[in-house]
Design a protein around this motif. Structure first.
Motif, short mmCIF file in Angstrom:
data_model
loop_
_atom_site.label_atom_id
_atom_site.label_comp_id
_atom_site.label_asym_id
_atom_site.label_seq_id
_atom_site.Cartn_x
_atom_site.Cartn_y
_atom_site.Cartn_z
N GLU A 169 0.83 -1.21 0.00
CA GLU A 169 0.00 0.00 0.00
C GLU A 169 0.86 1.26 0.00
O GLU A 169 0.53 2.25 -0.65
N PHE A 170 1.95 1.23 0.74
CA PHE A 170 2.87 2.37 0.76
C PHE A 170 3.31 2.70 -0.65
O PHE A 170 3.37 3.89 -1.04
N MET A 171 3.58 1.67 -1.44
CA MET A 171 4.08 1.89 -2.80
C MET A 171 2.98 2.26 -3.78
O MET A 171 3.05 3.29 -4.46
N TYR A 172 1.92 1.44 -3.87
CA TYR A 172 0.97 1.70 -4.94
C TYR A 172 0.01 2.85 -4.63
O TYR A 172 -0.61 3.40 -5.54
N LEU A 173 -0.11 3.24 -3.37
CA LEU A 173 -0.86 4.45 -3.06
C LEU A 173 0.04 5.69 -3.17
O LEU A 173 -0.34 6.69 -3.77
N LEU A 215 6.74 8.12 -10.51
CA LEU A 215 6.39 7.71 -11.85
C LEU A 215 6.85 8.76 -12.84
O LEU A 215 6.81 9.96 -12.57
N THR A 216 7.31 8.32 -14.01
CA THR A 216 7.59 9.24 -15.10
C THR A 216 6.26 9.61 -15.77
O THR A 216 5.20 9.06 -15.44
N HIS A 217 6.34 10.50 -16.74
CA HIS A 217 5.12 10.86 -17.47
C HIS A 217 4.53 9.63 -18.14
O HIS A 217 3.32 9.39 -18.09
N ARG A 218 5.39 8.82 -18.74
CA ARG A 218 4.93 7.59 -19.38
C ARG A 218 4.38 6.61 -18.34
O ARG A 218 3.41 5.90 -18.57
N GLY A 219 5.04 6.57 -17.18
CA GLY A 219 4.56 5.71 -16.10
C GLY A 219 3.17 6.10 -15.63
O GLY A 219 2.35 5.24 -15.30
N MET A 220 2.88 7.41 -15.58
CA MET A 220 1.55 7.89 -15.23
C MET A 220 0.51 7.39 -16.23
O MET A 220 -0.61 7.04 -15.86
N ASP A 221 0.90 7.36 -17.51
CA ASP A 221 -0.04 6.96 -18.56
C ASP A 221 -0.49 5.50 -18.40
O ASP A 221 -1.61 5.15 -18.77
N ILE A 222 0.41 4.67 -17.89
CA ILE A 222 0.07 3.25 -17.70
C ILE A 222 0.23 2.88 -16.22
O ILE A 222 0.78 1.85 -15.87
N SER A 223 -0.30 3.77 -15.37
CA SER A 223 -0.08 3.64 -13.93
C SER A 223 -0.64 2.34 -13.36
O SER A 223 -0.06 1.77 -12.43
N ASN A 224 -1.76 1.86 -13.89
CA ASN A 224 -2.33 0.62 -13.36
C ASN A 224 -1.34 -0.53 -13.46
O ASN A 224 -1.19 -1.34 -12.53
N TYR A 225 -0.66 -0.61 -14.59
CA TYR A 225 0.35 -1.66 -14.77
C TYR A 225 1.52 -1.45 -13.82
O TYR A 225 1.96 -2.38 -13.12
N VAL A 226 2.05 -0.22 -13.78
CA VAL A 226 3.24 0.05 -12.97
C VAL A 226 2.95 -0.22 -11.50
O VAL A 226 3.74 -0.89 -10.82
N LEU A 227 1.84 0.27 -10.99
CA LEU A 227 1.53 0.11 -9.57
C LEU A 227 1.31 -1.35 -9.20
O LEU A 227 1.66 -1.79 -8.09
N SER A 228 0.75 -2.12 -10.14
CA SER A 228 0.52 -3.54 -9.86
C SER A 228 1.83 -4.32 -9.71
O SER A 228 1.86 -5.39 -9.09
#
Length: 396
Positions: free
Chosen positions: A327-331, A378-391
């Protein structure tokens, strides 16, 4: 020293269920709403002993449509809150409202009760889109509400907007942003539509209603362009993106939501409300464990259970150390500022590299996250696919 606490009060009543909404809410009579408020106040009084350990930093009334509450009902709720809890004199106290459900007199009574921040659910300035969403108001209704909010003197105001709607075009989304920016709100929440199971939209989507014609969903390319347009137009006006879907002028970020993303303890009050509470070692003041629990998700049962002085808590979950790290990470990574590596070590007694070293290295190589001194974000690109990155930060 008292610990910080956030309060969330759930008001699960609305005039009519919107076509996209999967929140716990429904229409109800004035008598049902009054009975619910009475039960809510009884629940508040249950926390007399619990509240002694805390100072409340934020209060948020969500729903549903909290602005269906009468002036007397709002006054009663805050009288009970102030009797039981120590509320910081500079606490942020937010109420969600829908256009067309308030007038100047009601807004003045809300402000007098303690509300100092309002969040208005507009979604679109295009009446055709509002009708399709199932909203109860027009853009003109919103403008009347906005004028009343300004006259009463609220200085901290959010407007909710929604993109990627069926039938929405790049031009209509641009028009919505331009019209709202002329009003100069302090905060804008701009969400992309998600088709949630159990909603009218989801049912219609499964039947193919959004495949063509006036109800056709924007393409993935157009949805992406809408997101980029939002960032550019809002930042050009001085609003910064501080979370995936939230923008504000400096100092006007929603403190309550930042608390969620930073995992500040919060207590949910009302039917269907959720809580996150830490259990502290009385000798060392260290956090021994954390518990998450929900309240019964039925208005009638909630009222009955409260009146019978029975427990309303269900679905208890004791969070493991791994759960808390996840939770610390993905929130925390939802924020554009990201997370602090030093805080990770302070909270969990481990360097972040011990737990997530390989994942961080891979995501950095893919240019989806970046380290800046103590922060990981997150980078700008990371924000665009945040669901994947956070998972990727889920450990189990």
């Amino acid at each position: 020293m008292k610990r910080e606490l956030e309060l969330y009060l759930h008001i699960p009543f609305c005039v009519r269920k919107c076509n996209y909404c999967d929140f716990f809410s429904a229409s109800g009579t004035k008598e049902e709403l009054n009975a619910y408020v009475q039960a809510l106040c009884k629940e508040i009084n249950r926390y007399k002993d619990f509240a002694k350990e805390y100072i409340v930093k934020t209060v948020f009334l969500g729903g549903g449509t909290p602005s269906l509450l009468t002036a007397d009902q709002m006054k009663l709720i805050f009288e009970n809150l102030n009797q039981i809890f120590t509320i910081d004199p500079v606490a942020e106290i937010t109420m969600e409202m829908n256009p067309g459900t308030v007038n100047i007199e009601k807004l003045r009574s809300y402000k007098q009760a303690g509300i100092n921040r309002v969040s208005i659910g507009l979604q679109s300035t295009e009446n055709k889109e509002l009708k399709m969403l199932g909203r109860i108001h027009t853009y003109e209704d919103f403008l009347n509400t906005w004028e009343a909010v300004e006259q009463v003197g609220f200085k901290n105001r959010n407007i909710d907007l929604m993109s990627a709607l069926p039938g929405q075009t790049l031009k209509s989304w641009e028009n919505t942003l331009r019209k709202i920016l002329t009003l100069n709100p302090e905060h804008i929440s701009a969400y992309s539509l998600i088709l949630e199971e159990g909603t009218n939209f989801y049912e219609w989507y499964c039947k193919g209603q959004f495949d063509a014609g006036d109800w056709k969903l924007p393409s993935e390319d157009d949805e992406y362009t809408m997101g980029e347009m939002t960032i550019q137009m809002l930042e050009s006006c001085g609003m910064h993106r501080y979370e995936i879907s939230n923008y504000a002028y400096p100092g006007k970020e929603c403190r309550h939501n930042l608390g969620y993303w930073d995992r500040v303890e919060y207590l949910g009050i009302g039917a269907g409300a959720a809580s996150l509470i830490s259990i502290q070692n009385k000798n060392t003041s260290e956090i021994q464990e954390q518990i998450r629990f929900n309240h019964v998700k039925n208005r009638d049962k909630y009222i009955q259970t409260i009146n019978q002085k029975q427990a309303i808590e269900i679905e208890h979950e004791y969070l493991t150390l791994e759960n808390q790290m996840e939770e610390f990470m993905y929130l925390g990574l939802r924020k554009t500022a990201g997370i602090s590596k030093n805080k990770f070590h302070k909270f969990f007694g481990k360097e972040i590299g011990e737990v997530y070293g390989n994942i961080i290295k891979r995501l950095e190589e893919d240019e989806l996250i970046i380290s800046k001194e103590d922060n990981l974000m997150l980078t700008h690109r990371g924000m665009d696919i945040s669901n994947y990155v956070l998972s990727e930060f889920l450990l189990s």
